[in-house]
Design a protein around this motif. Structure first.
Motif, PDB file in Angstrom:
ATOM      1  N   LEU A  31       0.773  -1.217  -0.016  1.00 43.60           N
ATOM      2  CA  LEU A  31       0.039  -0.030  -0.115  1.00 43.60           C
ATOM      3  C   LEU A  31       0.935   1.267  -0.108  1.00 43.60           C
ATOM      4  O   LEU A  31       0.573   2.428  -0.409  1.00 43.60           O
ATOM      5  N   ARG A  32       1.931   1.170   0.626  1.00 44.35           N
ATOM      6  CA  ARG A  32       2.969   2.479   0.647  1.00 44.35           C
ATOM      7  C   ARG A  32       3.434   2.450  -1.140  1.00 44.35           C
ATOM      8  O   ARG A  32       3.875   3.651  -1.323  1.00 44.35           O
ATOM      9  N   ARG A  33       3.552   1.609  -1.819  1.00 42.50           N
ATOM     10  CA  ARG A  33       4.011   1.536  -3.045  1.00 42.50           C
ATOM     11  C   ARG A  33       2.881   1.856  -4.037  1.00 42.50           C
ATOM     12  O   ARG A  33       2.604   0.821  -4.577  1.00 42.50           O
ATOM     13  N   ARG A  34       2.405   2.947  -3.810  1.00 38.02           N
ATOM     14  CA  ARG A  34       0.955   3.252  -4.652  1.00 38.02           C
ATOM     15  C   ARG A  34       1.187   2.992  -6.257  1.00 38.02           C
ATOM     16  O   ARG A  34       0.397   2.792  -6.905  1.00 38.02           O
ATOM     17  N   SER A  35       2.340   3.325  -6.647  1.00 37.15           N
ATOM     18  CA  SER A  35       2.603   3.273  -8.069  1.00 37.15           C
ATOM     19  C   SER A  35       2.542   2.020  -8.501  1.00 37.15           C
ATOM     20  O   SER A  35       2.089   1.832  -9.668  1.00 37.15           O
ATOM     21  N   ASP A  36       2.980   1.048  -7.672  1.00 39.43           N
ATOM     22  CA  ASP A  36       3.019  -0.498  -8.154  1.00 39.43           C
ATOM     23  C   ASP A  36       1.590  -0.874  -8.259  1.00 39.43           C
ATOM     24  O   ASP A  36       1.115  -1.789  -9.020  1.00 39.43           O
ATOM     25  N   ILE A  37       0.667  -0.484  -7.591  1.00 36.45           N
ATOM     26  CA  ILE A  37      -0.684  -0.573  -7.613  1.00 36.45           C
ATOM     27  C   ILE A  37      -1.585   0.096  -8.854  1.00 36.45           C
ATOM     28  O   ILE A  37      -2.303  -0.355  -9.415  1.00 36.45           O
ATOM     29  N   ALA A  38      -1.056   1.384  -9.122  1.00 36.34           N
ATOM     30  CA  ALA A  38      -1.744   1.846  -9.852  1.00 36.34           C
ATOM     31  C   ALA A  38      -1.293   1.911 -11.443  1.00 36.34           C
ATOM     32  O   ALA A  38      -1.932   1.928 -12.486  1.00 36.34           O
TER      33      ALA A  38
END
Length: 237
Positions: A31-38
């Motif tokens: 959740l801290r690595r939002r770019s990996d999710i987005a």
């Protein structure tokens, strides 16, 4: 360090965190690595939004191609995020710490895969009816599409973990990772698309879903084991 508990070497003994702790820690880090999710979601939505411009806006043509297009884009979006599954842990040394624990690597690998699916495959599944509407998919296809993606994307994450573990020590694993994983993705793609197509043709789709469920069960049992072995091989080299 991704798994804090794994770094406890007091008294010369490595403390093994429980599976719940591993899962919670990996979820917080993801959740801290939002770019990996987005990034995978943006890729998925953007490509599908551009499809009508590339193949034409005819509703019947889009409806006929929608199951295959959505499934191929889901596969590519999952592959796009697969490379980073073990990468940060390898680079900061925490993957090696996990390998030194008394706990089998099966559970850390499974925790990472579950979190990977929760931040990539699950959002794609939730968004699938909306994307189906964008491609003029008939309403009869919404439920089978969501169910097939629910089972299929979990299998894609599990199978992809094997390739990610085998190539984690490589500096640029992109093409090799795709070559390893893509043949293993083919059955999931075939039965995932077949589930939606059978529903649109007016046939039952329970058989296709059962096959996807069997693939998921097999992958859940074997893929973390294979990934754990691949991690040890990568660390040894």
């Amino acid at each position: 360090m991704s798994i804090e508990a794994a770094s406890d070497h007091s008294g010369g003994t490595v403390v093994s965190p429980g599976f719940g702790t591993l899962l919670r820690t990996e979820l917080l880090l993801a959740l801290r690595r939002r770019s990996d999710i987005a990034n995978p979601l943006l890729f998925f939505i953007t490509v599908l939004a551009l499809m009508p411009l590339g193949i034409g806006p005819e509703p019947e043509l889009l409806a006929r191609m929608a199951p295959g297009l959505i499934w191929v884009m889901a596969l590519l979006a999952t592959l796009l995020s697969q490379e980073s599954l073990f990468r940060s842990d390898y680079e900061d040394g925490s993957l090696e710490q996990l390998a030194l624990q008394s706990q089998p690597l099966y559970f850390p690998a499974l925790a990472k895969v579950l979190v990977h699916w929760a931040v990539t495959g699950l959002p794609l599944t939730v968004l699938s009816p909306v994307l189906g509407m964008m491609l003029n998919l008939p309403e009869d296809g919404y439920l089978p599409l969501a169910l097939s993606l629910l089972l299929g994307t979990a299998s894609l994450s599990l199978i992809g973990a094997i390739g990610a573990a085998l190539t984690v020590a490589l500096r640029r694993p992109g093409l090799l990772l795709a070559l390893i994983i893509m043949p293993l993705y083919v059955p999931v793609l075939i039965f995932g698309t077949g589930t939606v197509q059978a529903a649109l043709d007016g046939y039952g789709y329970n058989v296709q879903l059962a096959v996807l469920g069997a693939i998921l069960a097999g992958a859940a049992a074997l893929a973390p084991l294979a990934a754990a072995g691949a991690i040890r091989i990568s660390l040894d080299h």
